[in-house]
Scaffold this motif. Structure first.
Motif, PDB file in Angstrom:
ATOM      1  N   VAL A 238       0.859  -1.195   0.000  1.00 35.72           N
ATOM      2  CA  VAL A 238       0.000   0.000   0.000  1.00 35.72           C
ATOM      3  C   VAL A 238       0.889   1.236   0.000  1.00 35.72           C
ATOM      4  O   VAL A 238       2.083   1.173   0.323  1.00 35.72           O
ATOM      5  CB  VAL A 238      -0.940   0.048   1.231  1.00 35.72           C
ATOM      6  N   GLY A 239       0.300   2.371  -0.344  1.00 30.99           N
ATOM      7  CA  GLY A 239       1.011   3.642  -0.269  1.00 30.99           C
ATOM      8  C   GLY A 239       0.957   4.211   1.141  1.00 30.99           C
ATOM      9  O   GLY A 239       0.144   3.784   1.973  1.00 30.99           O
ATOM     10  N   LEU A 240       1.802   5.197   1.440  1.00 29.91           N
ATOM     11  CA  LEU A 240       1.839   5.784   2.779  1.00 29.91           C
ATOM     12  C   LEU A 240       0.532   6.470   3.157  1.00 29.91           C
ATOM     13  O   LEU A 240       0.220   6.611   4.348  1.00 29.91           O
ATOM     14  CB  LEU A 240       3.000   6.785   2.881  1.00 29.91           C
ATOM     15  N   GLU A 241      -0.230   6.879   2.167  1.00 36.32           N
ATOM     16  CA  GLU A 241      -1.498   7.555   2.468  1.00 36.32           C
ATOM     17  C   GLU A 241      -2.484   6.632   3.178  1.00 36.32           C
ATOM     18  O   GLU A 241      -3.460   7.100   3.787  1.00 36.32           O
ATOM     19  CB  GLU A 241      -2.119   8.121   1.178  1.00 36.32           C
ATOM     20  N   MET A 242      -2.221   5.335   3.122  1.00 36.02           N
ATOM     21  CA  MET A 242      -3.112   4.374   3.774  1.00 36.02           C
ATOM     22  C   MET A 242      -2.760   4.136   5.254  1.00 36.02           C
ATOM     23  O   MET A 242      -3.479   3.437   5.957  1.00 36.02           O
ATOM     24  CB  MET A 242      -3.052   3.029   3.029  1.00 36.02           C
ATOM     25  N   LEU A 243      -1.672   4.718   5.707  1.00 40.07           N
ATOM     26  CA  LEU A 243      -1.230   4.472   7.078  1.00 40.07           C
ATOM     27  C   LEU A 243      -2.291   4.745   8.139  1.00 40.07           C
ATOM     28  O   LEU A 243      -2.479   3.937   9.063  1.00 40.07           O
ATOM     29  CB  LEU A 243       0.036   5.303   7.387  1.00 40.07           C
ATOM     30  N   PRO A 244      -3.007   5.892   8.092  1.00 38.45           N
ATOM     31  CA  PRO A 244      -3.997   6.157   9.145  1.00 38.45           C
ATOM     32  C   PRO A 244      -5.034   5.046   9.291  1.00 38.45           C
ATOM     33  O   PRO A 244      -5.553   4.826  10.391  1.00 38.45           O
ATOM     34  CB  PRO A 244      -4.646   7.471   8.684  1.00 38.45           C
ATOM     35  N   ASP A 245      -5.327   4.342   8.197  1.00 37.51           N
ATOM     36  CA  ASP A 245      -6.306   3.256   8.269  1.00 37.51           C
ATOM     37  C   ASP A 245      -5.678   1.949   8.753  1.00 37.51           C
ATOM     38  O   ASP A 245      -6.225   1.274   9.643  1.00 37.51           O
ATOM     39  CB  ASP A 245      -6.940   3.021   6.886  1.00 37.51           C
ATOM     40  N   ILE A 246      -4.536   1.592   8.223  1.00 35.39           N
ATOM     41  CA  ILE A 246      -3.997   0.254   8.505  1.00 35.39           C
ATOM     42  C   ILE A 246      -3.407   0.137   9.912  1.00 35.39           C
ATOM     43  O   ILE A 246      -3.339  -0.963  10.457  1.00 35.39           O
ATOM     44  CB  ILE A 246      -2.958  -0.176   7.448  1.00 35.39           C
ATOM     45  N   VAL A 247      -2.976   1.270  10.525  1.00 36.89           N
ATOM     46  CA  VAL A 247      -2.396   1.156  11.876  1.00 36.89           C
ATOM     47  C   VAL A 247      -3.437   0.680  12.887  1.00 36.89           C
ATOM     48  O   VAL A 247      -3.079   0.106  13.927  1.00 36.89           O
ATOM     49  CB  VAL A 247      -1.787   2.493  12.352  1.00 36.89           C
ATOM     50  N   HIS A 248      -4.718   0.884  12.588  1.00 37.03           N
ATOM     51  CA  HIS A 248      -5.779   0.478  13.518  1.00 37.03           C
ATOM     52  C   HIS A 248      -6.121  -0.995  13.415  1.00 37.03           C
ATOM     53  O   HIS A 248      -6.853  -1.535  14.241  1.00 37.03           O
ATOM     54  CB  HIS A 248      -7.029   1.332  13.279  1.00 37.03           C
ATOM     55  N   HIS A 249      -5.596  -1.655  12.388  1.00 32.32           N
ATOM     56  CA  HIS A 249      -5.964  -3.047  12.152  1.00 32.32           C
ATOM     57  C   HIS A 249      -4.772  -3.991  12.248  1.00 32.32           C
ATOM     58  O   HIS A 249      -4.873  -5.146  11.821  1.00 32.32           O
ATOM     59  CB  HIS A 249      -6.618  -3.181  10.770  1.00 32.32           C
TER      60      HIS A 249
END
Length: 450
Positions: A238-249
């Protein structure tokens, strides 16, 4: 302290490292690779600094400088750090170390040999020392003194790794980070996120895969690079822009980018509020740190940084540490070699003075000889001159060798007294005249017979 005395090594080192400064201080003063050339040019504007090189890595920032004198050199480097790197007085007092002369030489050789690394014997430091030399030569801030210093340091590092086991069983920071994770969570049952698809991030991902991680997501600024790494491991990219979502999972997040606060406390704020059986384990090995330090205090988040890996590293490297005494002997030998070279180099003006005086004597004796034997033809005269030059070189060999040995042993030499001691003008002239007479006697006889 000037340079008129033979033997002084006018080298200054100012720096900070993992031994003296915490990660946030090192992050603040790291000189990015892209700015080292500009920094070297700025150092070159200071009058007391003759040559300069900057060694800036994830665990150290060291400035090596050949200076006109120690006091001015140190003051001007500190001024540079204050203006160019915004280093405050508190940082000088708490974290900065200063080394002079042979001590500074030894420090660079210890660094190149891996003795001063967070990971004892790690191989990357050799390339980093080589880069510091290359950039200094490109800019023109490195001259003959520092060029020799860095090349001998690289020789010491190469010999240490070739003749001892200081570099065996290498453990990377990436491997140490995964080992740290294993001690605090069940990696095989964890959903893992690796931030960064560079060299270190790739190592982390491969070690997670080798330990059977349940799932791996690789987040990177360049998606194509993340996809290339992920394809090898059967991971997701994934790109870095997805970080806010994936850190929660995820259960485990290891970041190795070095962009500075890439992951903020705000981004992680809601992690604690989520219904999680285990806290989110974050291991930050980026330099500068990728995770905002304030995240340490968030509920539901356990954050470890680079310095927290020391225990893991120390345990893993216990065998390699047994090689330290042998490497220290290599370092000591190369330091001695370099100091002797520098002191002998300092004797060059005296050797030139000695040869100049000897040449004056030779020329005078040749003129007197030609005056006594005017019948010599041009060919014979050239033979006499060539013979006299050869004699001078042989006669000078002993005093020049003695001068070099004196310079290698001494911290200070009086030029006039040394030349007078090594070259007794009257005795030298008498020896040269006797040898010339003996060598030219056949020519004189031939000239009379003709």
């Amino acid at each position: 302290m000037g340079r008129a005395k033979v033997g002084l090594v006018p080298l200054v080192l100012l720096g900070l490292s993992h031994r003296t400064a915490p990660a946030e201080v090192r992050d603040r003063h790291t000189v990015p690779q892209a700015r080292i050339c500009d920094a070297l040019r700025a150092l070159g504007d200071y009058g007391a600094i003759n040559e300069a090189a900057i060694l800036s890595t994830c665990n150290r920032m060291e400035i090596y400088a050949d200076v006109a004198d120690f006091e001015s050199g140190i003051a001007q480097i500190k001024e540079f750090l204050t203006t160019y790197r915004s280093m405050g007085v508190d940082d000088f007092d708490k974290y900065l170390y200063t080394m002079l002369g042979a001590e500074a030489v030894e420090q660079l050789f210890r660094v190149a040999s891996g003795l001063d690394s967070l990971l004892v014997g790690e191989p990357q430091i050799m390339a980093q020392v080589k880069d510091a030399l290359r950039l200094g030569e490109e800019v023109g801030s490195v001259g003959p003194h520092l060029a020799r210093l860095f090349r001998v340091a690289l020789q010491a590092g190469k010999r240490a790794r070739a003749t001892t086991a200081i570099g065996s069983d290498f453990v990377s920071l990436g491997a140490a980070a995964v080992e740290m994770a294993r001690r605090h969570c069940d990696v095989a049952a964890a959903s893992c996120v690796v931030v960064g698809a560079g060299k270190m991030g790739s190592i982390v991902a491969k070690h997670l895969s080798a330990r059977g991680a349940r799932s791996i997501v690789i987040a990177n600024r360049t998606l194509k690079r993340a996809q290339a790494v992920a394809a090898e491991l059967g991971a997701q990219a994934v790109g870095l822009e997805m970080l806010p979502d994936i850190v929660h999972h995820c259960d485990l997040l290891i970041t190795a980018v070095g962009r500075g606060s890439l992951i903020t406390a705000d981004m992680l704020q809601s992690v604690g509020a989520a219904c999680r059986p285990q806290p989110l384990l974050i291991i930050d090995i980026g330099v500068p740190r990728d995770v905002e330090p304030a995240a340490t205090h968030l509920p539901g988040v356990v954050l470890y940084a680079l310095e927290d890996l020391r225990e893991v590293i120390d345990q893993t490297l216990s065998g390699r540490r047994a090689q330290i005494p042998a490497v220290e002997e290599i370092v000591s030998a190369h330091v001695g070699e370099y100091i002797r070279w520098y002191r002998t180099r300092g004797a060059a003006p005296l050797i030139a003075s000695l040869k100049e005086k000897a040449e004056q004597i030779r020329s005078a004796e040749i003129e007197k000889l030609f005056a006594r034997i005017p019948e010599l033809d041009e060919h014979q005269r050239q033979l006499v001159i060539a013979t006299s030059v050869s004699m001078i070189n042989k006669l000078l060999h002993a005093p020049v060798t003695k001068l070099r040995e004196s310079a290698a042993r001494s911290e200070a030499v009086d030029e006039a007294a040394l030349v007078q001691t090594l070259l007794d003008v009257d005795a030298f002239s008498d020896r040269l005249q006797r040898q010339l007479d003996a060598r030219t006697a056949p020519l004189f006889t031939n000239a009379k017979d003709a």
